[in-house]
Design an enzyme around this catalytic site. Structure first.
Site, PDB file in Angstrom:
ATOM      1  N   ALA A 195       0.862  -1.178   0.000  1.00 41.95           N
ATOM      2  CA  ALA A 195       0.000   0.000   0.000  1.00 41.95           C
ATOM      3  C   ALA A 195       0.895   1.223   0.000  1.00 41.95           C
ATOM      4  O   ALA A 195       1.753   1.372   0.871  1.00 41.95           O
ATOM      5  CB  ALA A 195      -0.908  -0.009   1.225  1.00 41.95           C
ATOM      6  N   VAL A 246       4.262  -1.259   3.472  1.00 43.39           N
ATOM      7  CA  VAL A 246       4.143   0.144   3.094  1.00 43.39           C
ATOM      8  C   VAL A 246       5.076   0.420   1.921  1.00 43.39           C
ATOM      9  O   VAL A 246       6.267   0.117   1.973  1.00 43.39           O
ATOM     10  CB  VAL A 246       4.479   1.066   4.280  1.00 43.39           C
ATOM     11  CG1 VAL A 246       4.434   2.527   3.844  1.00 43.39           C
ATOM     12  CG2 VAL A 246       3.524   0.813   5.432  1.00 43.39           C
ATOM     13  N   LYS A 247       4.515   1.000   0.868  1.00 44.56           N
ATOM     14  CA  LYS A 247       5.312   1.295  -0.321  1.00 44.56           C
ATOM     15  C   LYS A 247       5.737   2.760  -0.307  1.00 44.56           C
ATOM     16  O   LYS A 247       4.898   3.656  -0.182  1.00 44.56           O
ATOM     17  CB  LYS A 247       4.512   0.989  -1.589  1.00 44.56           C
ATOM     18  CG  LYS A 247       5.352   1.040  -2.868  1.00 44.56           C
ATOM     19  CD  LYS A 247       4.493   0.991  -4.115  1.00 44.56           C
ATOM     20  CE  LYS A 247       3.918  -0.374  -4.372  1.00 44.56           C
ATOM     21  NZ  LYS A 247       3.272  -0.428  -5.732  1.00 44.56           N
ATOM     22  N   VAL A 248       7.044   2.985  -0.428  1.00 46.73           N
ATOM     23  CA  VAL A 248       7.582   4.347  -0.435  1.00 46.73           C
ATOM     24  C   VAL A 248       8.453   4.537  -1.671  1.00 46.73           C
ATOM     25  O   VAL A 248       9.041   3.583  -2.175  1.00 46.73           O
ATOM     26  CB  VAL A 248       8.411   4.645   0.836  1.00 46.73           C
ATOM     27  CG1 VAL A 248       7.555   4.493   2.090  1.00 46.73           C
ATOM     28  CG2 VAL A 248       9.645   3.755   0.915  1.00 46.73           C
TER      29      VAL A 248
END
Length: 223
Positions: free
Chosen positions: A56, A82-84
């Site tokens: 996400a 978590v996608k950064v």
């Protein structure tokens, strides 16, 4: 090689999960927007469908806000990654989240140097964009080879190579031969791996021969 599907279409995800071939899901704001549904509602449903990682993506670009968004996303389910983005602020966020035990997918990787930085920041996954490099006239698969080779030199690196921007089965096969850990595929590409004209031809021949016998397995079971 693990297969993730790159979509926010929960119907597609359910159908593919039923095959037993799905190890996770990747999403991004664009994919969720296409669903026309609430962002958090979609993510929660996906996390219920699959047990593996569900990426996400944060929408902020500064570290402080990215971190707040990342923590909010991580609270949705235990399998959220978590996608950064691969920026200085993105790597700061990656370090902070990974230190707390949150899975992090560092995305938009276009060089081996960037991949080294992501591994040092504690990324769970690094996402090199093969198709976009090919579109720009570079060799996307060569980047996969370089990252896999570099990571293999350093046992302390635990980051998995997640092949992204996959355009067809060849990207998957060649990446698997190189030792990439994961490929995230659009549903059409994942289904494309099933297809081969000789499989279709062979099945048609078997069915024709069986039909000629006039027998039925199910009828026998009823008896």
């Amino acid at each position: 090689m693990k297969f993730f599907v790159d979509t926010a279409d929960t119907k597609e995800i359910r159908e593919l999960a039923a095959t037993g071939l799905l190890d996770g899901v990747t999403t991004n704001p664009s994919l969720v927007a296409k669903s026309g549904r609430d962002f958090f509602e979609v993510l929660e449903e996906i996390c219920e469908i699959v047990e593996g990682p569900v990426s996400a993506e944060v929408t902020a670009t500064d570290h402080e806000t990215m971190l707040k968004e990342g923590k909010a996303l991580a609270k949705l389910a235990g399998n959220i990654a978590v996608k950064v983005p691969l920026t200085v602020d993105g790597l700061k966020t990656c370090k902070a989240l990974s230190s707390e035990g949150t899975m992090v997918n560092v995305t938009l990787c276009f060089s081996a140097g960037q991949a080294i930085l992501a591994a040092k920041a504690g990324a769970t996954f690094i996402s090199p964009f093969v198709g976009r490099l090919d579109d720009a006239g570079a060799d996307g698969l060569q980047l996969i080879s370089e990252i896999v080779d570099i990571y293999n030199q350093y046992p302390a690196f635990t980051t998995e190579v997640l092949v992204a921007s996959v355009r067809g089965p060849l990207h998957v096969i060649e990446s698997a031969k190189m030792g990439a850990h994961v490929a995230t595929l659009p549903p059409a590409v994942l289904r494309g791996l099933f297809n081969h004209p000789l499989t279709d031809k062979g099945l048609a021949a078997f069915l024709k021969d069986w039909e000629g016998t006039g027998q039925s397995i199910l009828d026998r079971l009823k008896g």
